[in-house]
Design a protein around this motif. Structure first.
Motif, short mmCIF file in Angstrom:
data_model
loop_
_atom_site.label_atom_id
_atom_site.label_comp_id
_atom_site.label_asym_id
_atom_site.label_seq_id
_atom_site.Cartn_x
_atom_site.Cartn_y
_atom_site.Cartn_z
N LEU A 208 0.76 -0.97 -0.03
CA LEU A 208 0.11 0.03 0.12
C LEU A 208 0.90 1.27 -0.09
O LEU A 208 0.65 2.25 -0.68
N PHE A 209 1.95 1.28 0.84
CA PHE A 209 2.71 2.48 0.90
C PHE A 209 3.54 2.67 -0.49
O PHE A 209 3.59 3.83 -0.89
N PHE A 210 3.98 1.72 -1.00
CA PHE A 210 4.63 1.78 -2.29
C PHE A 210 3.69 2.34 -3.35
O PHE A 210 4.00 3.31 -4.02
N ALA A 211 2.37 2.11 -3.24
CA ALA A 211 1.42 2.46 -4.40
C ALA A 211 1.20 4.08 -3.70
O ALA A 211 1.06 4.62 -4.73
N LEU A 212 1.01 4.17 -2.61
CA LEU A 212 0.75 5.76 -2.03
C LEU A 212 2.14 6.57 -2.76
O LEU A 212 1.76 7.78 -3.13
N PHE A 213 3.16 6.09 -2.35
CA PHE A 213 4.24 6.71 -2.60
C PHE A 213 4.40 7.12 -4.26
O PHE A 213 4.86 8.21 -4.62
N PHE A 214 4.04 6.16 -4.91
CA PHE A 214 4.28 6.29 -6.42
C PHE A 214 3.27 7.20 -6.89
O PHE A 214 3.42 8.31 -7.39
N PHE A 215 1.93 7.24 -6.25
CA PHE A 215 0.88 8.43 -6.64
C PHE A 215 1.27 9.91 -6.10
O PHE A 215 1.45 10.61 -6.89
N TYR A 216 2.00 9.63 -4.94
CA TYR A 216 2.37 10.92 -4.20
C TYR A 216 3.70 11.65 -5.12
O TYR A 216 3.50 12.62 -5.54
N THR A 217 4.50 10.78 -5.61
CA THR A 217 5.65 11.56 -6.48
C THR A 217 5.26 11.97 -7.71
O THR A 217 5.67 13.07 -8.12
N ILE A 218 4.27 11.20 -8.24
CA ILE A 218 3.85 11.48 -9.57
C ILE A 218 3.01 12.94 -9.17
O ILE A 218 3.27 13.92 -10.01
N SER A 219 2.13 12.83 -8.44
CA SER A 219 1.49 14.16 -8.18
C SER A 219 2.33 15.38 -7.83
O SER A 219 2.02 16.45 -8.22
N VAL A 220 3.27 15.13 -7.07
CA VAL A 220 4.15 16.30 -6.56
C VAL A 220 4.90 16.75 -7.90
O VAL A 220 5.09 17.91 -7.96
N PHE A 221 5.49 15.95 -8.69
CA PHE A 221 6.19 16.38 -9.86
C PHE A 221 5.33 17.15 -10.85
O PHE A 221 5.66 17.98 -11.35
N MET A 222 4.01 16.55 -10.76
CA MET A 222 3.01 17.39 -11.85
C MET A 222 2.91 18.54 -11.30
O MET A 222 2.74 19.49 -11.95
#
Lengths: 277, 282
Positions: A208-222
């Motif tokens: 779950l953390f990996f999925a959230l981290f991936f989503f977060y990283t994408i969102s922050v860079f966008m």
């Protein structure tokens, strides 16, 4: 009449209870951490060439430090996450749940007593474990008769080169802060995971953390990209020298607090029988 | 002391274990909670202890909702589940760590209870058999002197001498303020020590009376006389003829046969209730 409010004395009683009842498990974990760190330190030290000075422009820097520091940080994160997954491992069984829930203390005291073990005590112990590993690395390299300077990390406060490696010139404190708070933020996910899933908590939380981290990283860079008018930056210096670093730090703190609060609430609502549908 | 107010609870939505269930337990006395398998006895104990959240209703202990699991109410309730874990440490260490959470804990009482079970205080909990662990844990539970003690199948795992000592052990620890609620199938292990009998069926309390009242209203006998068997409210074949329950019209003191009473309550609950609501002497 027992006081229902938060009592620090009761928290320390719970802390003591947990440490003594689980001392074998905790000692095995501690020995494993020290053993792994010693192996890693010696293995990196033997891979790095100490036969000549590390570089022409950083002759004062221990050649192993640029490899050791990130390795110690990564291992520290992994053990912090694994440790946090064990925080409420006794909730796995019905007997364990009865024992935990029927201790006359409130949920805050139960949670904080475990955090004292897996967050505070772990952090202190991990720093000590690094010192022990560094001590063994030092002994090993002394036996190898090296040429380049050997700087065990427990001498870091006198070593400007090592400190410089961890900081940037402009914001010297930000990166260590992000890394330090980052441990607690990641741990907090696993603390919450240990109150949500009693079996395979670390694996489930990691997924779950990996999925959230991936989503977060994408969102922050966008978000970063749109705030920077279409220009994207992906190097660390840019990240550190802009407000993104501070935003990230704040985000870590918020995540940490949110997860701890959720873990507290979850602990408060835990039932002895979990098969209810 | 305990007010179970219209609680409903289900593990699966369509099969409630307890539905609109109410029960009142006064302070002081040993209560026997009897019921068939799956009648919800253990669930009821967990609900009373605040270990489960009822779907509806609430359980009040001295006016406080037990589900809140406030330290003040949890320190007044001790539950000994059918199966439990004890850490692998010495009993002395266990006591020094756990007794501080129970303000009424008495070391003197603990030694007395350990003596009853012929246990010594220098035990290592990790080295004990299941039965010995149960004895040691029950000694600790009683020595905590909590006003409410919940025992779930306490005699399971005890050897034959252990069962008889268990009765002595429970009786010796009683006082006017303490309530012990024992949930069990092993009625013969506890029938002589109970002050109140509660028999539950799914969703409801079938029967809830003090033993003194039961014995004043009913006579329990074993007989082979056909006339008595035919006149009995309930009869159950046994080795010496039949165990029978008769109205106690002549104020004779007999010994409670809990097994027969339990069967009677399950087979013909209305007749049993009538025996207490009507003046059967008349």
């Amino acid at each position: 009449m027992i006081d229902n409010r938060f009592r620090i004395s009761r928290t320390f009683d719970l802390f003591r209870l947990y440490i003594i009842e689980n001392r074998k498990f905790l000692l095995i974990c501690a020995a494993a951490i020290v053993g792994i760190l010693i192996c890693v330190a010696i293995s990196i030290a033997s891979d790095v060439s100490y036969k000549r000075a590390y570089s022409m422009y950083r002759p004062d820097l221990d050649p192993a430090i640029p490899y050791l520091v990130p390795t110690y940080i990564i291992i520290g994160y992994i053990f912090a996450a694994l440790g946090a997954s064990f925080m409420f491992s006794e909730l796995k069984s019905k007997q364990g749940r009865i024992r935990t829930l029927m201790v006359p203390a409130n949920s805050s005291e139960k949670l904080i007593s475990r955090m004292l073990v897996y967050v505070v005590l772990y952090t202190v112990f991990y720093v000590l474990a690094i010192c022990i590993a560094e001590f063994f690395r030092d002994i090993y390299l002394m036996a190898k008769m090296t040429v380049a300077p050997v700087t065990p990390l427990y001498t870091i406060f006198g070593n400007e080169a090592a400190i410089n490696f961890l900081t940037t010139d402009k914001y010297p404190i930000l990166l260590p802060c992000i890394l330090f708070v980052g441990v607690f933020a990641i741990q907090s996910f696993f603390v919450l995971g240990s109150t949500l899933w009693y079996k395979y908590s670390s694996v489930k939380t990691f997924a779950l953390f990996f999925a959230l981290f991936f989503f977060y990283t994408i969102s922050v860079f966008m978000l970063g990209s749109s705030l920077s008018e279409g220009k994207t930056y992906n190097n660390l210096d840019h990240f550190m020298s802009n407000y993104f670093g501070y935003v990230f730090l704040c985000f870590e703190i918020i995540v940490c607090l949110f997860n701890w609060c959720m873990a507290w609430w979850r602990l408060r609502e835990t039932d002895v029988i979990t098969t209810k549908r | 002391m305990i007010e179970v107010q219209n609680i409903s609870f289900a593990y699966k939505k369509r099969t409630p274990v307890l539905k609109d269930f109410s029960l009142s337990i006064a302070p002081g006395g040993i209560y026997g909670l009897l019921g068939r398998n799956g009648a919800g006895k253990s669930t009821l104990l967990y609900l009373i202890a605040g270990l489960l959240k009822p779907d509806d209703g609430k359980v009040l202990f001295n006016g406080v909702d037990t589900r809140l699991r406030k330290p003040s109410s949890v320190s007044d309730i001790f539950i000994v589940p059918e199966e439990f874990d004890l850490p692998s440490i010495s009993l002395k260490k266990y006591l020094s760590l756990n007794s501080r959470f129970y303000p009424n804990f008495s070391e003197e009482d603990l030694h007395r209870h350990l003596d009853t079970f012929e246990l010594t205080p220098d035990l290592n909990l990790g080295a004990l058999s299941m039965g010995q662990k149960k004895k040691a844990f029950m000694c600790f539970a009683l020595a905590c002197n909590t006003p409410l003690l919940l025992l779930d199948e306490p005699t399971n795992g005890l050897d034959i001498p252990g069962k008889s000592r268990f009765r002595k052990f429970i009786v010796s620890s009683m006082n006017d303020e303490r309530t012990i609620l024992i949930s069990t199938h092993q009625v013969r292990d506890i029938d002589r020590i109970l002050d109140y009998i509660i028999i539950t069926e799914t969703n409801r309390v079938l029967f809830d009376q003090p033993v003194s009242k039961i014995l004043s209203r009913l006579k329990f006998m074993t007989t082979d006389k056909q006339q008595l068997i035919e006149d009995a409210l309930y009869s159950q074949p046994s080795v010496g003829g039949a165990n029978i329950i008769l109205p106690n019209t002549d104020d004779i003191d007999t010994e409670l046969n809990l097994e027969s009473l339990f069967e009677f309550a399950l087979v013909n609950p209305q007749a049993l209730i009538d025996a207490f609501t009507n003046n059967i002497n008349a």
